[in-house]
Design a protein around this motif. Structure first.
Motif, mmCIF file in Angstrom:
data_model
loop_
_atom_site.group_PDB
_atom_site.id
_atom_site.type_symbol
_atom_site.label_atom_id
_atom_site.label_comp_id
_atom_site.label_asym_id
_atom_site.label_seq_id
_atom_site.Cartn_x
_atom_site.Cartn_y
_atom_site.Cartn_z
ATOM 1 N N GLY A 1 -4.431 -2.397 -3.611
ATOM 2 C CA GLY A 1 -4.044 -3.689 -4.152
ATOM 3 C C GLY A 1 -3.389 -3.509 -5.507
ATOM 4 O O GLY A 1 -2.337 -4.093 -5.792
ATOM 5 N N PHE A 2 -4.007 -2.684 -6.320
ATOM 6 C CA PHE A 2 -3.500 -2.459 -7.665
ATOM 7 C C PHE A 2 -2.079 -1.905 -7.621
ATOM 8 O O PHE A 2 -1.174 -2.385 -8.308
ATOM 9 C CB PHE A 2 -4.433 -1.479 -8.382
ATOM 10 N N LEU A 3 -1.889 -0.896 -6.786
ATOM 11 C CA LEU A 3 -0.559 -0.283 -6.661
ATOM 12 C C LEU A 3 0.466 -1.306 -6.198
ATOM 13 O O LEU A 3 1.548 -1.436 -6.785
ATOM 14 C CB LEU A 3 -0.619 0.852 -5.633
ATOM 15 N N ALA A 4 0.111 -2.039 -5.169
ATOM 16 C CA ALA A 4 1.059 -3.013 -4.618
ATOM 17 C C ALA A 4 1.406 -4.055 -5.673
ATOM 18 O O ALA A 4 2.572 -4.435 -5.841
ATOM 19 C CB ALA A 4 0.462 -3.682 -3.379
ATOM 20 N N GLY A 5 0.385 -4.481 -6.408
ATOM 21 C CA GLY A 5 0.623 -5.480 -7.439
ATOM 22 C C GLY A 5 1.556 -4.939 -8.509
ATOM 23 O O GLY A 5 2.471 -5.638 -8.974
ATOM 24 N N GLU B 1 -10.303 -7.913 -1.732
ATOM 25 C CA GLU B 1 -10.175 -6.847 -2.732
ATOM 26 C C GLU B 1 -8.728 -6.598 -3.088
ATOM 27 O O GLU B 1 -8.367 -6.436 -4.246
ATOM 28 C CB GLU B 1 -10.796 -5.553 -2.198
ATOM 29 N N LYS B 2 -7.896 -6.580 -2.044
ATOM 30 C CA LYS B 2 -6.487 -6.316 -2.321
ATOM 31 C C LYS B 2 -5.850 -7.489 -3.052
ATOM 32 O O LYS B 2 -4.994 -7.309 -3.907
ATOM 33 C CB LYS B 2 -5.752 -6.017 -1.022
ATOM 34 N N GLN B 3 -6.294 -8.691 -2.689
ATOM 35 C CA GLN B 3 -5.754 -9.862 -3.363
ATOM 36 C C GLN B 3 -6.096 -9.822 -4.849
ATOM 37 O O GLN B 3 -5.219 -9.924 -5.715
ATOM 38 C CB GLN B 3 -6.334 -11.125 -2.727
ATOM 39 N N LYS B 4 -7.360 -9.599 -5.156
ATOM 40 C CA LYS B 4 -7.794 -9.637 -6.558
ATOM 41 C C LYS B 4 -7.141 -8.520 -7.355
ATOM 42 O O LYS B 4 -6.711 -8.702 -8.491
ATOM 43 C CB LYS B 4 -9.313 -9.492 -6.615
ATOM 44 N N ASN B 5 -7.067 -7.330 -6.730
ATOM 45 C CA ASN B 5 -6.572 -6.195 -7.483
ATOM 46 C C ASN B 5 -5.058 -6.154 -7.563
ATOM 47 O O ASN B 5 -4.514 -5.541 -8.472
ATOM 48 C CB ASN B 5 -7.116 -4.898 -6.908
ATOM 49 N N SER B 6 -4.373 -6.795 -6.623
ATOM 50 C CA SER B 6 -2.926 -6.839 -6.776
ATOM 51 C C SER B 6 -2.582 -7.746 -7.946
ATOM 52 O O SER B 6 -1.633 -7.482 -8.691
ATOM 53 C CB SER B 6 -2.246 -7.305 -5.482
ATOM 54 N N GLU B 7 -3.376 -8.787 -8.149
ATOM 55 C CA GLU B 7 -3.161 -9.627 -9.323
ATOM 56 C C GLU B 7 -3.423 -8.812 -10.591
ATOM 57 O O GLU B 7 -2.659 -8.844 -11.551
ATOM 58 C CB GLU B 7 -4.085 -10.852 -9.266
ATOM 59 N N LEU B 8 -4.521 -8.033 -10.511
ATOM 60 C CA LEU B 8 -4.867 -7.182 -11.649
ATOM 61 C C LEU B 8 -3.745 -6.189 -11.947
ATOM 62 O O LEU B 8 -3.326 -6.013 -13.108
ATOM 63 C CB LEU B 8 -6.160 -6.440 -11.319
ATOM 64 N N GLY B 9 -3.252 -5.559 -10.855
ATOM 65 C CA GLY B 9 -2.197 -4.569 -11.031
ATOM 66 C C GLY B 9 -0.944 -5.187 -11.616
ATOM 67 O O GLY B 9 -0.283 -4.605 -12.495
ATOM 68 N N ALA B 10 -0.612 -6.385 -11.128
ATOM 69 C CA ALA B 10 0.583 -7.062 -11.619
ATOM 70 C C ALA B 10 0.436 -7.375 -13.104
ATOM 71 O O ALA B 10 1.336 -7.115 -13.909
ATOM 72 C CB ALA B 10 0.813 -8.348 -10.827
ATOM 73 N N LYS B 11 -0.726 -7.881 -13.486
ATOM 74 C CA LYS B 11 -0.943 -8.267 -14.892
ATOM 75 C C LYS B 11 -1.023 -7.017 -15.772
ATOM 76 O O LYS B 11 -0.743 -7.068 -16.970
ATOM 77 C CB LYS B 11 -2.237 -9.078 -15.007
ATOM 78 N N HIS B 12 -1.430 -5.913 -15.159
ATOM 79 C CA HIS B 12 -1.546 -4.677 -15.937
ATOM 80 C C HIS B 12 -0.173 -4.199 -16.401
ATOM 81 O O HIS B 12 0.008 -3.832 -17.550
ATOM 82 C CB HIS B 12 -2.217 -3.593 -15.086
ATOM 83 N N VAL B 13 0.782 -4.232 -15.487
ATOM 84 C CA VAL B 13 2.105 -3.730 -15.863
ATOM 85 C C VAL B 13 2.954 -4.825 -16.499
ATOM 86 O O VAL B 13 3.945 -4.556 -17.146
ATOM 87 C CB VAL B 13 2.854 -3.146 -14.651
ATOM 88 N N ARG B 14 2.574 -6.046 -16.297
ATOM 89 C CA ARG B 14 3.405 -7.144 -16.784
ATOM 90 C C ARG B 14 2.497 -8.342 -17.058
ATOM 91 O O ARG B 14 2.290 -9.188 -16.173
ATOM 92 C CB ARG B 14 4.425 -7.482 -15.692
#
Lengths: 354, 313, 395
Positions: free
Chosen positions: A167-171, A196-209
């Motif tokens: 999720g994180f990577l995709a986000g 899990e993928k939903q929550k962490n893709s949001e996390l990943g997106a916010k992490h890089v941007r």
């Protein structure tokens, strides 16, 4: 007379059925009345297996219990592929059952155990309880369940791919590719991997941007492709310009919708890149088949332990495929940095399945 | 201000055009269902016929490379399927609901077990050519109406075209009259020389063709592949649309579009992210339908001889 | 009507116009048994044979030796007490939903909503079974069952009330209620009922006091089977031995006549839907208390829908429903065993079920009059029990 009257039609029906029946049995299996001895066949177990439970030289037998059909192009397909890969790699004998309902799961575990299988894998968190229950009755048989942390019993292990990492990577990929800074996520049913993928893709997106906006839709089903497609349209209308798809067979419908609208979309799961090379930047591979292969490998090497295993980026079960060539270098670099952050432990992933 | 108005119009356009796309399969199916319903027959087997249509459409397109031949195969299979149903229901006078349930089971079983015999097992679906998008020149450029009504594939236009056609057949031709009389009072129809069996057979076959076409819209129109159980309850929704429309073609069409709109609205509400549990939003179309059924539609009287098998004696 | 003696029966039959009346009123116990065998027991046997044949063909198309597959099928369900009890375990939810549909059918209603009522019954049963703690065994279980019954019943009352009050067709409203029930359960297990420590969309486990325990060691047979038997008995008692049952049947036969006879048709419909919904609610509740032990999203693989076929196959009689539910359980168990051994896709179970259903209904095919008028003994119409005639449901 009255008997004849009552039975008249029944006799006709029976005659017809017998006629049709025998003709089609003849046509179907060429064996005529071979079918009859079947009811008395309770004693002839060894005819098709179950002989290997004792001696160690015979190939190990592995059974896979699936919640859905193997043609779902996602969860079940990958497990099936993994099983086939394991068969080819380790020469094990394999069997699988599809669409096993919660109520029937226990019966399948027990049935396979009775038939002399050495490892029985339930593919999905819902198989945890039946597996642990049946495992107590068969201490010599190994049981494994995927996508749940469960390992207390002497012969029950569990394994999962690292959903949060995917999720994180995709986000991260989606956020870096987005022009408007708004990404969308389409998920199947509200089960731990999807959430899990939903929550962490949001996390990943916010992490890089950090300013990235995030919208998501849960379909509530995997079957309804038109709904998946239309839901994607609705996200695009909301202004999302990169879509993350995580819905097994509906994933293709989602990516199709992105392609039509000229929006970037990426699927979590398998390889979708060649479906629409111009709109899919990269695939985030969730190698669910690796779970099965790892389990079988452990069994064959005699290393199967009642433990919980999580395989992720480090083990290669979660990875990115090659980038499509239109992806700008800074996106690739950004994602690479996100991966490094992840491995350096700078990110706290949201773990739903503890 | 102007910009907001623009956004609202834009949103409404998107919503309505999605409603048309979502409603189209129901609309297509209801064009056939109206006839059978009017002839006093239960339609609960529609789900199965649609599934067969979705499946055989893809098989046809897969084998021939043309979606139109796929559609043709879908229609043929649908008609054959309904021929069996008609034999059981009309000639053998079997209970219609039970045959319908068997139809649905059979379709689900056949498509899922033979699908993999034909296409094999892979993580990649067989790619077949879909129905092409066909924008009607000039009309498609009209601001709101264009995208909503005139930028779809041919089956959507056909679905709309069939509404007046079915209306005309049902109310302005002797065949339509026969259909309605058979549904209301088969014995009376028989006594004035209407071949009740023939009328019922014809209605069944029409339903088969239309439902199968609707199924192929799902597999070849919305997408270009078949997956198991892809009709996902639309057959039942089509039946609901017909009952909602009080067994009239125009009413059924409105019902179909309303269901489509409910679904389209539901997705947008979810995408806006109001933080409501998604189940509430998804339940919305069904709640709306229930409310409308109780309040707006009022007492609807179904054809009098519905569900009864007719025998001459 | 007076009861003629045996000799008179045959004479009555000679006169065709008197025949119909005679069939219904004059039938002796022995003939009743005969007809019952013919009407209820024989068709499934014939149909099962047919189903086997079709299954054999399909299996061989998929590259599996049909004889081998059949052996697994039969061995799976008949080789051991375990296998036989599996039939019962699989038949139970179908028995309840079948009774539900059959009960509604007696009142002339088609309960497409058994699936939804099943979900709600499971939900309410779980709430009582999992959230009340510390009650002793039979009391808690009975409470949970009652909750399941009432939950499903109330979910059935909705369409019933809509029909009476607004004239809403029960087919469409029950379909809507089905969807709503699925959404409600989905929300419940992902939201308020979610098990506290974990994050899996499922309810907490049922308290030990509410669990319908195993009643035959070494098998999965649970106390729900007893509940099933009681439900069958209750069905029979209500329909045939109470005033209320009489009213229901009267409304089912002819609502207008019932109305003129002073029966409150609306009340009968709502009450019928309550009990029918209750039966379906028990299906979900018993499955959760006996097998699953917790509520999950989409826990039913379509029992409510299968229940329609079960009820119609069983001619809406308690015994018939029981038998046809067992038949479905038999197929399911057999195909499961076959799938385990040979990997035959599970879609086959639907094909076999469909073929069996079609065979049973096709048996009622009557030959054209021209052929029958030859008075060929084989082609004569069989006598039919009254209940099988008024069992024909409508949409």
């Amino acid at each position: 007379m009255s008997i004849k009257r009552i039975f008249g039609k029944g006799v006709v029906m029976l005659l017809i059925v017998c006629l049709v029946g025998s003709v089609s049995v003849l046509a179907g299996c060429g064996g005529g009345s071979k079918e009859e001895p079947a009811p008395s066949g309770e004693g002839e177990k060894p005819s098709d297996g179950s002989s290997s439970s004792g001696d160690s030289s015979a190939p190990k037998k592995v059974a896979l219990i699936l919640p859905g059909e193997i043609t779902d192009m996602g969860w079940n397909s990958y497990a099936y592929n993994g099983l086939m890969k394991a068969r080819d790699l380790y020469g094990v004998e394999v069997a699988y059952s599809e669409k096993v309902s919660d109520s029937d799961a226990e019966e399948f575990f027990r049935g396979y155990a009775k038939d002399g299988y050495d490892l029985i894998i339930g593919h999905g968190f819902e198989f945890g309880e039946p597996a642990t229950k049946v495992a107590k009755e068969f201490p010599d048989v190994k049981f494994a369940v995927t996508s749940i942390n469960l390992s207390q019993e002497p012969n029950v292990g569990s394994i999962t791919t690292d959903n949060p990492q995917q999720g994180f990577l995709a986000g991260a990929v989606a956020a870096l590719l987005s022009e408007k800074g708004k990404i969308g996520y389409v998920g199947g049913r509200e089960i731990p991997p999807v959430i899990e993928k939903q929550k962490n893709s949001e996390l990943g997106a916010k992490h890089v941007r950090p300013d990235c906006e995030y919208v998501s839709v849960i379909l509530g089903t995997y079957d309804d492709l038109q709904k998946a497609k239309e839901s994607t349209y609705s996200l695009i209308e909301q202004g999302a310009d990169v879509i993350i798809a995580n819905a097994d067979k509906s994933t293709i419908a989602i990516l199709e919708a992105c392609k039509e609208k000229g929006i970037k979309g990426l699927g979590i799961g398998g390889e979708y890149r060649d479906l629409a090379p111009e709109t899919i930047p990269v695939d985030v591979i969730n190698d669910a088949s690796a779970c099965i292969v790892v389990l079988v490998e452990k069994l064959v090497k005699g290393e199967f332990k009642p433990e919980f295993t999580r395989i992720g980026i480090k083990e290669g079960a979660v990875r990115l495929t090659e980038w499509n060539d239109w992806v700008p270098q800074e996106v690739k670099d950004g994602v690479q940095k996100a991966i490094e952050d992840l491995e350096a432990g700078k990110v706290e992933l949201i773990r739903v399945a503890k | 201000m102007g910009q907001e108005l623009f956004a609202i119009i834009d949103g409404a356009t998107n919503l309505l055009s999605a409603a048309v796309r979502m409603g189209a399969p129901l609309l297509l199916a209801s064009a056939g269902l109206v006839f059978t319903a009017r002839a006093g027959m239960s339609n609960l087997g529609t789900e199965g016929v649609m599934l067969m249509g979705a499946f055989s459409g893809v098989v046809g397109a897969y084998l021939t490379g043309s979606p139109w031949l796929g559609a043709l195969l879908a229609i043929c299979i649908g008609v054959i399927f309904e021929l069996i149903v008609a034999f059981l229901v009309v000639t053998a006078r079997a209970n219609q609901v039970i045959v319908a349930m068997a139809t649905n089971l059979l379709a689900l079983g056949l498509t899922s077990s033979y699908g993999r015999v034909i296409f094999g097992v892979s993580t990649r679906p067989p790619r077949v050519p879909p129905y092409p998008l066909f924008k009607i020149p000039f009309l498609a450029d009209i601001p709101v109406l264009g995208p909503v009504l005139f930028s779809h594939n041919a089956l959507v236009y056909l679905a709309f075209f069939l509404v007046p056609v079915t209306h005309f057949i049902l109310y302005r031709t002797s065949l339509g009259l026969k259909v309605r009389v058979v549904g209301e009072h088969p014995r009376a129809a028989d006594s004035v020389g209407v071949n009740v069996y023939l009328v019922k057979y014809l209605c069944c076959l029409t339903r088969g063709a239309m439902a199968a076409l609707a199924g192929s819209y799902l597999s070849l129109g919305a997408l270009n592949m078949f997956t198991e159980n892809m009709v996902a309850g639309r057959g039942y929704m089509a039946v609901s649309a017909v009952i909602f429309g009080k067994w009239t073609p125009v009413g059924s069409a409105l019902g179909a579009l309303l269901f489509g709109a409910g679904d389209a609205l539901q997705m947008r509400l979810q995408a806006m992210g109001w933080g409501l549990p998604y189940q509430f939003v998804q339940a919305l179309p069904y709640v709306i339908t229930l409310v409308i059924l109780t309040g707006l539609v009022g007492k609807a009287v179904q054809p009098a001889a519905t569900g009864e098998a007719y025998s001459k004696e | 009507m007076t009861k003629p003696k045996k000799g008179e029966i045959e004479r009555t039959e000679e006169r065709s116009e008197g025949r119909k009346r005679a069939e219904v009123t004059v039938m002796g116990i022995g003939r009743r048994m005969f007809v019952w065998l013919y009407e209820v027991a024989l068709p499934p046997i014939v149909a099962v044979l047919m189903g086997f044949v079709v299954a054999g063909i399909s299996v061989s198309l998929m590259g599996v030796e049909p004889v081998v597959a059949m052996r697994y099928f039969v061995r799976g369900v008949s080789a051991s007490a375990y296998g036989m009890c599996e039939i019962v375990v699989k038949a139970l939810p179908l028995l309840f939903t079948g009774l539900s549909v059959a009960f509604a059918q007696r009142c002339g209603l088609l309960n497409i909503g058994a699936e939804g009522q099943l979900f709600i019954g499971g939900l309410t049963g779980t709430i009582v079974g999992a959230y009340i703690r510390g009650l002793p065994w039979p009391i808690h279980a009975l409470l949970a069952l009652a909750a399941g019954f009432v939950g499903g019943g109330l979910w059935g009352v909705g369409p019933g009330y809509f029909k009476v009050r607004f004239g809403t067709n029960e087919v469409i409203s029950t379909i809507m209620f089905d969807y709503l029930a699925v959404f409600i359960v989905s929300y419940a297990v992902t939201g308020p009922l979610k098990e506290p420590p974990g994050f899996i969309p499922q309810s907490p486990e049922i308290a030990p006091g509410a669990i319908l325990g195993n009643i035959l060691p070494g098998t999965r047979l649970h106390a729900g089977a007893v509940v099933g038997l009681l439900a069958v008995l209750a069905f029979w008692l209500i329909i045939w031995r109470t005033r209320f049952g009489y009213q229901i049947r009267a409304v089912g036969a002819n609502p207008r006549a019932a109305h003129y006879a002073g029966i409150d048709v609306g009340r009968s419909i709502v009450a019928t839907m309550f009990i029918a919904g209750g039966f379906a609610g028990l299906a979900g509740c018993v499955e959760i208390l006996g097998v699953l032990h917790r509520l999950r999203e989409a826990f039913s693989p379509g029992w409510g829908w299968d229940g329609i076929a079960v009820a119609l196959l069983g001619k809406a009689t308690p015994l018939g429903v029981t038998l046809s539910a067992l038949l479905m359980g038999f197929i399911r168990g057999g195909v499961n065993a076959m799938q385990r051994a040979t990997g035959v896709p599970i879609g086959l179970v639907y094909v076999v079920q469909a073929v069996i259903i079609i065979c049973v209904v096709a048996r009622e095919y009557r030959l054209p009059k021209s052929l029958r008028s030859l008075r060929f003994p084989f082609f004569e119409k069989s006598p039919r029990l009254k209940e099988s005639r008024d069992a024909a449901g409508g949409e």
